[in-house]
Every structure is written in structure tokens, then in C-alpha cells.
Design a protein around this motif. Structure first.
Motif, short mmCIF file in Angstrom:
data_model
loop_
_atom_site.label_atom_id
_atom_site.label_comp_id
_atom_site.label_asym_id
_atom_site.label_seq_id
_atom_site.Cartn_x
_atom_site.Cartn_y
_atom_site.Cartn_z
N ALA A 209 13.07 24.10 29.75
CA ALA A 209 12.50 25.11 30.65
C ALA A 209 12.14 26.38 29.88
O ALA A 209 11.08 26.98 30.09
N LYS A 210 12.98 26.79 28.95
CA LYS A 210 12.73 28.01 28.20
C LYS A 210 11.60 27.82 27.19
O LYS A 210 10.77 28.71 26.97
N LEU A 211 11.54 26.64 26.56
CA LEU A 211 10.47 26.39 25.60
C LEU A 211 9.12 26.29 26.29
O LEU A 211 8.11 26.81 25.78
N VAL A 212 9.06 25.65 27.45
CA VAL A 212 7.81 25.55 28.21
C VAL A 212 7.35 26.94 28.63
O VAL A 212 6.16 27.28 28.56
N TYR B 262 15.47 29.80 18.50
CA TYR B 262 16.53 30.80 18.32
C TYR B 262 16.71 31.62 19.59
O TYR B 262 17.84 31.88 20.04
N HIS B 263 15.61 32.07 20.16
CA HIS B 263 15.66 32.89 21.37
C HIS B 263 16.27 32.10 22.52
O HIS B 263 17.10 32.62 23.29
N LEU C 180 18.31 29.42 22.39
CA LEU C 180 19.73 29.17 22.17
C LEU C 180 20.56 30.42 22.44
O LEU C 180 21.67 30.34 22.97
N ASP C 181 20.02 31.58 22.07
CA ASP C 181 20.72 32.83 22.34
C ASP C 181 20.89 33.04 23.84
O ASP C 181 21.98 33.43 24.31
N GLU C 182 19.85 32.78 24.59
CA GLU C 182 19.93 32.95 26.05
C GLU C 182 20.85 31.92 26.68
O GLU C 182 21.64 32.25 27.57
N ILE C 183 20.74 30.68 26.23
CA ILE C 183 21.59 29.62 26.79
C ILE C 183 23.06 29.91 26.49
O ILE C 183 23.94 29.69 27.32
N GLY C 184 23.33 30.44 25.31
CA GLY C 184 24.71 30.75 24.94
C GLY C 184 25.34 31.78 25.87
O GLY C 184 26.57 31.82 26.01
N LYS C 185 24.53 32.60 26.49
CA LYS C 185 25.03 33.63 27.40
C LYS C 185 25.17 33.13 28.84
O LYS C 185 25.50 33.90 29.74
N THR C 186 24.93 31.84 29.05
CA THR C 186 25.10 31.26 30.38
C THR C 186 26.54 31.41 30.85
O THR C 186 27.48 31.11 30.11
N ILE C 187 26.72 31.89 32.06
CA ILE C 187 28.07 32.03 32.61
C ILE C 187 28.68 30.66 32.84
O ILE C 187 28.05 29.76 33.39
N GLN C 188 29.92 30.49 32.39
CA GLN C 188 30.65 29.23 32.60
C GLN C 188 31.38 29.31 33.94
O GLN C 188 32.43 29.95 34.05
N PRO C 189 30.84 28.68 35.01
CA PRO C 189 31.42 28.87 36.34
C PRO C 189 32.64 28.00 36.63
O PRO C 189 33.49 28.37 37.44
#
Length: 257
Positions: free
Chosen positions: A113-116, A132-133, A135-144
Motif C-alpha cells: 500500500a505504501k509503495l503504490v 526505507y521510508h 519500513l520506517d513508517e511500518i515500524g511505528k505501527t502501534i502494536q494493539p
């Protein structure tokens, strides 16, 4: 002397029932703590739930932590209320802490979704930057989830670098005799001393205990104590290492006084 010792190994939570950790038992820290206590010194002992501990003593105070962040908070709190004559930082501190965790399917969906969304990715540089961008955003995903479901073939664990605890010790307690520790695996004595001396200089330690995991088994524990001038002394058991460290810290403290 008023002594601070950290011992054991930190752990970093993945969820409420899982964590990543290391294999530190805290036995060397225990030996060092008991040796200082035998000499009549006061000891504040920061350790972890799974580590072995010194025998209770009227001059001994325990502080229990689990994560590197908890360790940092506990130390800063102690530094606000106490001045330490010596700090023995023998704890095995996790280099990384958990950032988030995703199933294989969830990770692929988010990445695609982010690459598209980023559009033109035919250029290699653009694609690399977008990855890189993303992976940085995905890494900040809240772990619910309090407990991550086990119904995925692959679990992707994002880790981020922890702050180096030893780096702040000299700044916060400039008067303390500071002993750092460095553990390597399967290296030559020359490399062990070289890396230990680099750690000593970088973190402004008075001493560094350099040891190799392959030289630690049973009662045998070969360690090399390096001082700021580059001089070395060796010991071959935990008790010998403890005696060496305590005597050197006492001597350095007396010289500073």
C-alpha cells in the motif's frame, strides 16, 4: 564507599506474554556485590527478576527492573538522590528493543500500500528511498494486541536501537570510579584487549573488564581488567574477578580522595 552495581540481563517485551532477552545469569555481579559488602561498603544493586542475587545484607538495597528503559529510569532516579563512589556496570543490556510486530500478511499489505502510494518506483534510487521510508513508517505501527495471535507462518519483529546506558554514567556521576564490561565471542586476546580499551576510552571508564564467552564455563571465567593507561590484569574465576575489581576500585577511590 557507596557503590552502585548493575547485574543480570534486561529483556524487551514483544507482547504481554513474550519477550526477547539474553543469557546473563548475574552470577558475576553477585560475586562483586558480595565482595564489596564483605569489605563493609554500601551497595545499591540494580538487577532483573531472573538473575541470581547477593545474600541479603543491611548495607544492601535491591532495585528490580526488566527493560532497558526501566534501567535508564531507575538509574536517573538514583542519581538524583545519591552520589556514588563507584559504579560497576556489569548488566548485559539489550542493544535493541521491540518497536512493533506484524504477521507476514499484514506486513506485505502495508508495504504494498505504501509503495503504490509513492508512485513512480521504476528508478532504483526512488525505489530504495521508498522502501526505507515505508519500513520506517511500518515500524511505528502501534502494536494493539496484548498477546500476538500464533496463526501466522511468519512473524516480523521490528527492533529499534536502545540508548547506551554506559554512555551517560560518567556525565551523571563524574566523581565515581566507573567499571564497564565487554563480552565478545571467539576472539584473540589481542582483539579482546583492543576492543575493551576502545570501550574504556569512549565511555571515560576507569576500568573495563573484557571477557570472551568461550572462556566462561563452569567455575572458570577468564577476564582481563584494563585500566585507563592500558595496563591489564587477569583473573580466572568469578570470585577472582570480583576481588580484583573491588581492590582496584578501592585503590582508585583512595587515590582520588
Amino acid at each position: 564507599m557507596n557503590i552502585l552495581i548493575t547485574a543480570g540481563g534486561t529483556s524487551e517485551k514483544i507482547d504481554n506474554v513474550r519477550s526477547i532477552t539474553n543469557h546473563s545469569t548475574g552470577r558475576l555481579g553477585k560475586a562483586i556485590g558480595e565482595t564489596f559488602l564483605t569489605q563493609g561498603h554500601r551497595v545499591t544493586y540494580v538487577t532483573t527478576p531472573q538473575a541470581v542475587r547477593p545474600t541479603p545484607n543491611s548495607n544492601l538495597t535491591f532495585i528490580e527492573i526488566e527493560t532497558t528503559k526501566e534501567l535508564e529510569t531507575a538509574l536517573l532516579d538514583q542519581f538524583e538522590h545519591q552520589v556514588f563512589d563507584g559504579i560497576i556496570h556489569s548488566m548485559a543490556v539489550s542493544d535493541f528493543t521491540t518497536e512493533t510486530t506484524l504477521s507476514e500478511d499484514a506486513f506485505i499489505e502495508k508495504l504494498v500500500a505504501k509503495l503504490v502510494k509513492d508512485g513512480n518506483l521504476t528508478n532504483l534510487t526512488n525505489l530504495t528511498d521508498a522502501l526505507y521510508h515505508s519500513l520506517d513508517e511500518i515500524g511505528k505501527t502501534i502494536q494493539p494486541e496484548k498477546k500476538i495471535p500464533s496463526g501466522t507462518d511468519r512473524l516480523l519483529l521490528f527492533l529499534k536501537k536502545n540508548p547506551k546506558i554506559i554512555a551517560m554514567l560518567r556525565e551523571k556521576q563524574p566523581q565515581a570510579v566507573l567499571v564497564g564490561f565487554k563480552l565478545l565471542v571467539g576472539v584473540s586476546t589481542e582483539e579482546l584487549i583492543q576492543v575493551g580499551h576502545a570501550i574504556l576510552a569512549k565511555n571515560k571508564c576507569d576500568f573495563v573488564l573484557a571477557n570472551d564467552l568461550e572462556a566462561i564455563h563452569g567455575d572458570h571465567h577468564h577476564g582481563i581488567l584494563i585500566d585507563a593507561s592500558g595496563q591489564t590484569e587477569t583473573a580466572d574465576t568469578k570470585n577472582e574477578i570480583a576481588q580484583l575489581i573491588v581492590s582496584k576500585v578501592e585503590e582508585k577511590w583512595r587515590m582520588q580522595g
